[in-house]
Design a protein around this motif. Structure first.
Motif, PDB file in Angstrom:
ATOM      1  N   PHE A 307      42.617  14.465  66.513  1.00 39.87           N
ATOM      2  CA  PHE A 307      42.105  15.361  65.476  1.00 39.87           C
ATOM      3  C   PHE A 307      42.831  15.125  64.149  1.00 39.87           C
ATOM      4  N   GLU A 308      44.132  14.876  64.245  1.00 34.84           N
ATOM      5  CA  GLU A 308      44.929  14.690  63.029  1.00 34.84           C
ATOM      6  C   GLU A 308      44.379  13.532  62.184  1.00 34.84           C
ATOM      7  N   LEU A 309      44.179  12.387  62.849  1.00 35.01           N
ATOM      8  CA  LEU A 309      43.674  11.204  62.141  1.00 35.01           C
ATOM      9  C   LEU A 309      42.202  11.400  61.750  1.00 35.01           C
ATOM     10  N   GLY A 310      41.411  11.911  62.699  1.00 35.63           N
ATOM     11  CA  GLY A 310      39.973  12.083  62.460  1.00 35.63           C
ATOM     12  C   GLY A 310      39.704  13.009  61.285  1.00 35.63           C
ATOM     13  N   LEU A 311      40.466  14.088  61.179  1.00 35.37           N
ATOM     14  CA  LEU A 311      40.236  15.036  60.090  1.00 35.37           C
ATOM     15  C   LEU A 311      40.611  14.406  58.742  1.00 35.37           C
ATOM     16  N   ARG A 312      41.730  13.683  58.723  1.00 38.16           N
ATOM     17  CA  ARG A 312      42.138  13.022  57.468  1.00 38.16           C
ATOM     18  C   ARG A 312      41.071  12.021  57.023  1.00 38.16           C
ATOM     19  N   GLU A 313      40.568  11.222  57.970  1.00 38.50           N
ATOM     20  CA  GLU A 313      39.544  10.222  57.620  1.00 38.50           C
ATOM     21  C   GLU A 313      38.252  10.890  57.172  1.00 38.50           C
ATOM     22  N   THR A 314      37.942  12.031  57.794  1.00 40.62           N
ATOM     23  CA  THR A 314      36.720  12.761  57.412  1.00 40.62           C
ATOM     24  C   THR A 314      36.854  13.276  55.976  1.00 40.62           C
ATOM     25  N   ILE A 315      38.012  13.831  55.652  1.00 40.86           N
ATOM     26  CA  ILE A 315      38.229  14.326  54.284  1.00 40.86           C
ATOM     27  C   ILE A 315      38.106  13.161  53.298  1.00 40.86           C
ATOM     28  N   GLU A 316      38.698  12.008  53.652  1.00 41.59           N
ATOM     29  CA  GLU A 316      38.600  10.834  52.763  1.00 41.59           C
ATOM     30  C   GLU A 316      37.146  10.404  52.579  1.00 41.59           C
ATOM     31  N   TRP A 317      36.361  10.494  53.671  1.00 38.41           N
ATOM     32  CA  TRP A 317      34.950  10.087  53.574  1.00 38.41           C
ATOM     33  C   TRP A 317      34.233  10.962  52.531  1.00 38.41           C
ATOM     34  N   TYR A 318      34.462  12.274  52.585  1.00 44.20           N
ATOM     35  CA  TYR A 318      33.788  13.161  51.616  1.00 44.20           C
ATOM     36  C   TYR A 318      34.289  12.877  50.192  1.00 44.20           C
ATOM     37  N   GLN A 319      35.574  12.560  50.071  1.00 47.85           N
ATOM     38  CA  GLN A 319      36.107  12.245  48.726  1.00 47.85           C
ATOM     39  C   GLN A 319      35.486  10.957  48.192  1.00 47.85           C
ATOM     40  N   ASP A 320      35.206  10.006  49.101  1.00 49.94           N
ATOM     41  CA  ASP A 320      34.685   8.691  48.680  1.00 49.94           C
ATOM     42  C   ASP A 320      33.171   8.663  48.490  1.00 49.94           C
ATOM     43  N   HIS A 321      32.466   9.768  48.826  1.00 48.27           N
ATOM     44  CA  HIS A 321      30.996   9.749  48.765  1.00 48.27           C
ATOM     45  C   HIS A 321      30.438  10.906  47.939  1.00 48.27           C
ATOM     46  N   PRO A 322      30.795  10.953  46.637  1.00 44.94           N
ATOM     47  CA  PRO A 322      30.297  12.065  45.816  1.00 44.94           C
ATOM     48  C   PRO A 322      28.776  12.069  45.670  1.00 44.94           C
ATOM     49  N   GLU A 323      28.131  10.864  45.697  1.00 46.99           N
ATOM     50  CA  GLU A 323      26.652  10.848  45.542  1.00 46.99           C
ATOM     51  C   GLU A 323      25.983  11.497  46.747  1.00 46.99           C
ATOM     52  N   TRP A 324      26.499  11.209  47.918  1.00 47.27           N
ATOM     53  CA  TRP A 324      25.941  11.819  49.146  1.00 47.27           C
ATOM     54  C   TRP A 324      26.051  13.345  49.040  1.00 47.27           C
ATOM     55  N   CYS A 325      27.230  13.807  48.618  1.00 46.58           N
ATOM     56  CA  CYS A 325      27.455  15.258  48.519  1.00 46.58           C
ATOM     57  C   CYS A 325      26.495  15.863  47.501  1.00 46.58           C
ATOM     58  N   GLU A 326      26.360  15.183  46.370  1.00 43.95           N
ATOM     59  CA  GLU A 326      25.483  15.672  45.302  1.00 43.95           C
ATOM     60  C   GLU A 326      24.048  15.767  45.823  1.00 43.95           C
ATOM     61  N   HIS A 327      23.614  14.724  46.551  1.00 48.61           N
ATOM     62  CA  HIS A 327      22.246  14.678  47.072  1.00 48.61           C
ATOM     63  C   HIS A 327      21.986  15.837  48.042  1.00 48.61           C
ATOM     64  N   VAL A 328      22.870  15.990  49.051  1.00 50.00           N
ATOM     65  CA  VAL A 328      22.571  17.018  50.055  1.00 50.00           C
ATOM     66  C   VAL A 328      22.744  18.428  49.495  1.00 50.00           C
ATOM     67  N   LEU A 329      23.508  18.557  48.412  1.00 51.11           N
ATOM     68  CA  LEU A 329      23.693  19.887  47.839  1.00 51.11           C
ATOM     69  C   LEU A 329      22.611  20.247  46.819  1.00 51.11           C
ATOM     70  N   SER A 330      21.572  19.411  46.746  1.00 55.13           N
ATOM     71  CA  SER A 330      20.497  19.720  45.800  1.00 55.13           C
ATOM     72  C   SER A 330      19.339  20.373  46.554  1.00 55.13           C
ATOM     73  N   GLY A 331      18.345  20.863  45.815  1.00 58.06           N
ATOM     74  CA  GLY A 331      17.099  21.339  46.408  1.00 58.06           C
ATOM     75  C   GLY A 331      17.249  22.575  47.259  1.00 58.06           C
ATOM     76  N   GLU A 332      16.487  22.550  48.361  1.00 58.98           N
ATOM     77  CA  GLU A 332      16.367  23.727  49.228  1.00 58.98           C
ATOM     78  C   GLU A 332      17.727  24.228  49.681  1.00 58.98           C
TER      79      GLU A 332
END
Ligand code: NAD
Ligand code: DAU
Length: 345
Positions: A307-332
């Motif tokens: 969990f320790e490693l997986g959570l850190r990598e997951t946080i890094e993934w969200y930091q590295d993918h602002p377009e994905w975040c922007e896309h899913v946070l739009s619309g409905e």
């Protein structure tokens, strides 16, 4: 084996969080496999999740609902499908509390539709990706675990729809001989999870220094597993699972919500003042915890990602993918999000 020389399986929900991880993992580790990926692209489905395999000829994406039995039947015929892995679902408990109907349509009627195709076409295997939530809730202070023989006691409209689907899988196996297995996994985390679920919601809010809405006292316990470990278990259930059997999947990683939220804040270097206790989820299950010894023994599976490693990598993934975040946070989703966010305190 199909004319293409590949084994072909139909995977539903392959544009969602777990489904996309599963499809990519399967294609990366099985060169002789072709996947027919059926997804309705609801708010939770996103073709960006599949960018890494968009040019892979072994991946055939079909934009459709699993309730369309006729289409599912003709796809299985056209592509000489040998088996089905049903991952598609309406998956969020809070949404099921607002409106149960889409949960009945996709989770129950959709599953029956795919079971009917598996029965009529005498497919080799059917895997139903279910959830530990069908067992209900454990005492917060006990050490009891869910086993495969724990009675079903779903508490939310979401888990009731998943338990109903499990009953139909059982019935189609018992009555029609459909070679079906059920997996029941605990809470997943990892890249590409839609930010309505606890971990990605808290990561994105913390990154933007917005408040982090913790339901009730924050002491509800979940048993967290990395999505890739879950996908490995689904694969093994497809290959080695015994028809009629259920396999619990979990990582022995119980954690309360407040601890998760504090860990995310600490990794991101943000203040705990961002934590905001909000009104509790109605019917909120206290604790989930899985005994996965049967899957370990019979499927030769074990979780590999801490969990320790997986959570850190997951946080890094969200930091590295602002377009994905922007896309899913739009619309409905934005409307839903703001309703949730402004829940009565
Ligand atoms: P998700 O909401 O991220 O993705 C669901 C996918 O199913 C989306 O791509 C959506 O477009 C698709 N879909 C919805 N309705 C459909 C329909 N009628 N026809 C075709 N496609 C449709 O969900 P997830 O978190 O990836 O969960 C996937 C499965 O795993 C679900 O069955 C869920 O019950 C189960 N599960 C999830 C978790 C978890 O922690 N997320 C844990 C255990 C089990
Ligand atoms: O256990 C498996 C299940 O896990 C899956 O079957 C479901 O598809 C999946 O959504 C998940 O259900 P939960 O309800 O446990 O997950 P969620 O991320 O919604 O919530 C996790 C915990 O965090 C739960 O105790 C509620 C709490 N929570 C959640 C949100 C979204 C908060 O405190 N604040 C929040 O904003």
């Amino acid at each position: 084996m199909s004319d293409s020389g590949h084994r072909t399986i139909l995977v539903s929900g392959g544009a969602g969080f777990i489904g996309s991880a599963f499809v990519m993992q399967m294609l990366a580790t099985n060169t002789n496999l072709r996947i027919i990926n059926v997804d309705a692209l609801t708010y939770a489905g996103n073709l960006e999740n599949l960018q890494a395999i968009e040019n892979d000829p072994r991946h055939v994406f079909i934009h459709a609902e699993i309730q369309n039995t006729e289409l599912m039947h003709s796809l299985c015929e056209q592509y000489a499908v040998e088996g089905i892995i049903n991952i598609a679902a309406e998956s969020h408990v809070d949404r099921s509390i607002q409106n149960a109907n889409p949960f009945i349509e996709t989770n129950i009627q959709g599953t029956v539709s795919l079971l009917t195709v598996a029965r009529d076409m005498k497919l080799k295997k059917f895997v139903q990706v279910s959830t530990d939530e069908v067992y209900g809730s454990l005492d917060q202070h006990s050490t009891e675990l869910f086993t495969e023989s724990t009675p079903l006691a779903p508490n939310s409209p979401y888990s009731s729809s998943k338990a109903s689907a499990d009953m139909f899988v059982r019935a189609f196996h018992h009555t029609h001989g459909v070679p079906a297995v059920i997996t029941r996994c605990s809470n997943n985390y990892g890249p590409r999870q839609f930010p309505e679920k606890l971990i990605p919601l808290m990561i994105l809010n913390a990154m933007e220094s917005k408040s982090l809405p913790v339901y009730g006292d924050g002491l509800n316990v979940r048993d967290w597993i990395h999505v890739n470990d879950h996908c490995d278990a689904i694969h093994r259930a497809y290959e080695y699972g015994i028809p009629g059997e259920v396999y619990n999947i979990g990582s022995e990683n119980e954690c309360n919500n407040l601890h998760i939220v504090r860990t995310i804040l600490s990794i991101l270097g943000k203040s705990e003042d961002l934590i905001q206790f909000v009104k509790d989820r109605p019917g909120h299950d206290k604790r989930y915890a899985i005994d996965a010894s049967k899957a370990k023994k019979e499927l030769g599976w074990k979780p590999r990602i801490t969990f320790e490693l997986g959570l850190r990598e997951t946080i890094e993934w969200y930091q590295d993918h602002p377009e994905w975040c922007e896309h899913v946070l739009s619309g409905e989703y934005r409307d839903y999000y703001s309703q949730q966010y402004h829940r009565e305190r």
